[in-house]
Design an enzyme around this catalytic site. Sequence first.
Site, PDB file in Angstrom:
ATOM      1  N   HIS A 147      59.841  24.981  37.477  1.00 23.69           N
ATOM      2  CA  HIS A 147      59.070  25.428  37.418  1.00 23.69           C
ATOM      3  C   HIS A 147      59.025  26.910  37.527  1.00 23.69           C
ATOM      4  CE1 HIS A 147      55.650  26.922  40.239  1.00 23.69           C
ATOM      5  NE2 HIS A 147      56.298  27.060  41.026  1.00 23.69           N
TER       6      HIS A 147
ATOM      7  N   ASP B 252      48.963  22.952  51.893  1.00 23.09           N
ATOM      8  CA  ASP B 252      49.197  24.856  50.368  1.00 23.09           C
ATOM      9  C   ASP B 252      47.439  25.015  50.568  1.00 23.09           C
ATOM     10  OD1 ASP B 252      50.391  26.859  49.100  1.00 23.09           O
ATOM     11  OD2 ASP B 252      50.129  25.724  47.574  1.00 23.09           O
TER      12      ASP B 252
ATOM     13  N   ARG C 179      44.966  32.595  52.844  1.00 20.23           N
ATOM     14  CA  ARG C 179      46.112  33.787  52.838  1.00 20.23           C
ATOM     15  C   ARG C 179      45.616  34.598  51.726  1.00 20.23           C
ATOM     16  NH1 ARG C 179      50.706  31.151  50.016  1.00 20.23           N
ATOM     17  NH2 ARG C 179      51.775  33.352  49.887  1.00 20.23           N
TER      18      ARG C 179
ATOM     19  N   SER D 245      55.126  27.622  49.795  1.00 19.48           N
ATOM     20  CA  SER D 245      53.981  27.089  48.991  1.00 19.48           C
ATOM     21  C   SER D 245      54.674  26.514  47.631  1.00 19.48           C
ATOM     22  CB  SER D 245      53.266  28.149  48.944  1.00 19.48           C
ATOM     23  OG  SER D 245      52.317  28.233  47.428  1.00 19.48           O
TER      24      SER D 245
ATOM     25  N   LYS E 218      54.825  22.137  47.120  1.00 14.62           N
ATOM     26  CA  LYS E 218      54.784  21.490  45.569  1.00 14.62           C
ATOM     27  C   LYS E 218      55.714  20.692  45.383  1.00 14.62           C
ATOM     28  CE  LYS E 218      52.591  24.975  45.177  1.00 14.62           C
ATOM     29  NZ  LYS E 218      51.757  26.072  44.683  1.00 14.62           N
TER      30      LYS E 218
END
Length: 434
Positions: free
Chosen positions: A82, A161, A168, A183, A187
């Site tokens: 990621h 999220d 946020r 967050s 995922k």
Amino acid sequence: MRMYDIIMNKRKGNELSKEEIDFAVKGFTEGEIPDYQVSALLMAIFFNKMNKRETADLTMAMVKSGDEIDLSKINGIKVDKHSTGGVGDKTSICLTPLVASLDVPVAKMSGRGLGHTGGTIDKLETFEGFSVELTEDEFTKNVNTINIAIMGQSGNLVPADKKLYALRDVTATVDNMSLIASSIMSKKIASGADAIVLDVKVGDGAFMKTPEDAKSLAQEMVNIGNALDRETIAVISDMDQPLGYAIGNSLEVKEAIELLKGNGPKDLLELTLTIGSNMLVCAKKANNVEEGRELLLQNIKNGKGLEKLKEFVKAQGGDTAPIDNLDLLPKAKFVEPVLAEKDGYITKIKAEAFGLIAMELGAGRATKESEIDLAVGIVLNKKRGDKVSKGDVLAYIHSNGEEKIEKAKKDIISNITISDSYDLNIPVIYEIIR
Ligand code: URA
């Protein structure tokens, strides 16, 4: 349990219990706790922070808010990768098939781009017919037979999220390490991987602007992964200039294919080898990163990485002809050079600005609904540290609208700094956190 007491607890700087965190996340996701109370809690977290245990509990509460992908039918150690988001970041396009060609099962959920950063799915759709709409069965079957499948994020993956992020965004509570880390990690964990290699970008084009902040975020995410029994490694990499030379979907795909043909730019190759070798170690296909790098280089040289890309694109319905013949990739009508206005050394190429210029040319989305133009973007001809003379080509604009070219030229000139000397020493890889 009352939300009021949870807010008060955090306001006083106390540690929240797992039960309190679960209560707040579940209640908010199910619409029972109103936005204003969650906003107050987020602000209290922002100021008083969360410790490792709280951050891990928050992550797990978010994972549990929706579907979790079950990868147990896929053989072997599943390693995910990621990136926190960058400009010109086409690493996944070359890295995932390369790693899959070394027998690592790559079962990846990817997203589309928004704002100045691009998304892997948009880039893959450069191959006509390519689809990320796979059923869970097709996804599993592809990974079990060819070691690789990429699918779009399922609608109900970590709904907490989606709601928390939106809140946020409007309550000035995005940039808290625990909130960002939970967050991202929620995922990744809901996507089912056994191990995760994170690429945490630092610099002008990244979320984290300083190496210190990037390191804290990386450490926080590694802590969460470890607390949840997922081997997690974070690579901190440079995003103070675009990665490689190309920015824009088909232009980036071309550069990623070139890498698999052995002609990749130095920084993209270094990042690919660094992340890839760590993935190989996590998947127990290499004993150490040095061996991993050798294996990856071998599969670039012998063409196995490129073959795997073809297999992967074909399995998901895409046309593989452009992989052999790059001229078949979508092309823009106009290709315009941008020339240097003075002599010197390039000391800065503002990554975020370049992402935005490419977006204005049509390569990215201003809103979720925008259509993107796969052919357009920018190809740099020089990078940070290069010496240039007045009149040298700094970059090429690829545009389908003649009227967009003049503004893009001006923006490119004003976002490249040319100085009399170059004495910066910015690495491609800052650090690796295990
Ligand atoms: N990316 C995410 O997915 N979440 C954040 O909070 C920040 C960046």
